[in-house]
Design an enzyme around this catalytic site. Structure first.
Site, PDB file in Angstrom:
ATOM      1  N   HIS A  43       0.862  -1.190   0.000  1.00  0.00           N
ATOM      2  CA  HIS A  43       0.000   0.000   0.000  1.00  0.00           C
ATOM      3  C   HIS A  43       0.894   1.235   0.000  1.00  0.00           C
ATOM      4  O   HIS A  43       1.172   1.824   1.044  1.00  0.00           O
ATOM      5  CB  HIS A  43      -0.902  -0.014   1.243  1.00  0.00           C
ATOM      6  CG  HIS A  43      -1.970   1.038   1.235  1.00  0.00           C
ATOM      7  ND1 HIS A  43      -3.238   0.817   1.717  1.00  0.00           N
ATOM      8  CD2 HIS A  43      -1.963   2.326   0.805  1.00  0.00           C
ATOM      9  CE1 HIS A  43      -3.956   1.923   1.594  1.00  0.00           C
ATOM     10  NE2 HIS A  43      -3.193   2.859   1.043  1.00  0.00           N
ATOM     11  N   GLU A  70      -2.624  -1.707  -3.130  1.00  0.00           N
ATOM     12  CA  GLU A  70      -3.703  -0.928  -2.536  1.00  0.00           C
ATOM     13  C   GLU A  70      -3.359   0.547  -2.574  1.00  0.00           C
ATOM     14  O   GLU A  70      -2.180   0.923  -2.529  1.00  0.00           O
ATOM     15  CB  GLU A  70      -3.901  -1.311  -1.065  1.00  0.00           C
ATOM     16  CG  GLU A  70      -4.316  -2.725  -0.806  1.00  0.00           C
ATOM     17  CD  GLU A  70      -4.513  -2.994   0.680  1.00  0.00           C
ATOM     18  OE1 GLU A  70      -5.114  -4.025   1.013  1.00  0.00           O
ATOM     19  OE2 GLU A  70      -4.056  -2.171   1.505  1.00  0.00           O
ATOM     20  N   HIS A 190      -7.983  -5.717   7.610  1.00  0.00           N
ATOM     21  CA  HIS A 190      -7.768  -4.697   8.623  1.00  0.00           C
ATOM     22  C   HIS A 190      -8.045  -5.269  10.014  1.00  0.00           C
ATOM     23  O   HIS A 190      -9.168  -5.584  10.360  1.00  0.00           O
ATOM     24  CB  HIS A 190      -8.618  -3.440   8.407  1.00  0.00           C
ATOM     25  CG  HIS A 190      -7.990  -2.217   9.009  1.00  0.00           C
ATOM     26  ND1 HIS A 190      -7.147  -1.388   8.311  1.00  0.00           N
ATOM     27  CD2 HIS A 190      -8.047  -1.708  10.257  1.00  0.00           C
ATOM     28  CE1 HIS A 190      -6.722  -0.410   9.087  1.00  0.00           C
ATOM     29  NE2 HIS A 190      -7.253  -0.596  10.277  1.00  0.00           N
TER      30      HIS A 190
END
Length: 237
Positions: A43, A70, A190
């Site tokens: 990410h 991401e 997450h």
């Protein structure tokens, strides 16, 4: 079996804290794949405080499993994804100064924008996923963006599960059912960890992939990366 994609941002954070190239991000990715993980997630953020844009370019030809990038689809990010053509791009509406991702897309409000971005990625053969809160209306709206999958934002589940409240899974079960009804694949991520991953996986129908970084790397400090990855793979079977 639900696939395990390991987010290696925290390995890059550790490297950046000292300078140099220890730990080496490329070696870590290769080792993680060698230990059995089915994907690598990164990410990159504009300030490059963990994964750098160059890391993405270096990883693209090295990753042999599924490569998932991401990020917030600003122009710089879009260009990076199109340049490196990962297996999957996961769109996350995080602010540049966000410590970590903290909200999903409003797929109704941002439909037109998402349609445009997703169309470009799919024309380049890149599978798309969008990060959404555990709200069935957002999952239902996501199908109108053209995305292939949704990634369910699991922080709320993890917090409630840690408090002994198993009912925190219910909105996610409903979202998964809606996703299946409208033909969307289901990812999740997450705050998933060894403590909650089996319960989550066992209750979410059609769960294709989980992306886990912070917890997995933290757990590995005590038990070792190979051992922890094998534990996740066992729990996801």
């Amino acid at each position: 079996m639900t696939k395990l994609s390991v987010n290696i941002n925290k390995i890059a954070t550790l490297r950046n804290s000292r300078g140099g190239d220890v730990p080496n991000v490329l070696k870590a990715a290769k080792d993680i794949e060698g230990f059995g993980a089915e994907g690598i997630t990164v990410h990159p953020r504009p300030d490059e405080r963990h994964i750098r844009y160059q890391d993405v370019r270096d990883l693209a030809p090295v990753v042999t499993t599924e490569f998932n990038i991401e990020g917030n689809p600003i122009k710089q990010f879009i260009d990076l994804v199109l340049e490196n053509k990962p297996t999957q791009v996961t769109l996350v509406p995080d602010a540049e100064d966000a410590i970590t991702s903290n909200a999903g897309w409003d797929a109704i409000k941002h439909k037109d924008f998402l349609v445009e971005v997703i169309k470009e990625f799919k024309q380049n053969g890149i599978r798309t996923s969008i990060f959404v809160d555990p709200n069935p209306k957002m999952v239902e709206a996501a199908v109108n963006t053209g995305t292939d999958r949704v990634e369910l934002y699991t922080e709320a589940f993890a917090e409630k599960y840690a408090q002994g409240n198993e009912n925190g899974i219910l909105p996610y079960v409903e979202c998964a059912k809606v996703a299946q009804e409208v033909g969307l694949g289901i990812n999740a991520g997450h705050d998933l960890s060894l403590k909650n991953i089996k319960f989550f996986k066992d209750n979410i129908p059609g769960l294709l992939e989980v992306s886990i970084g912070h917890a997995l790397i933290a757990e590995s400090l005590y038990e070792g990366l190979e051992s922890v990855i094998n534990q996740y793979l066992s729990l996801l079977k």
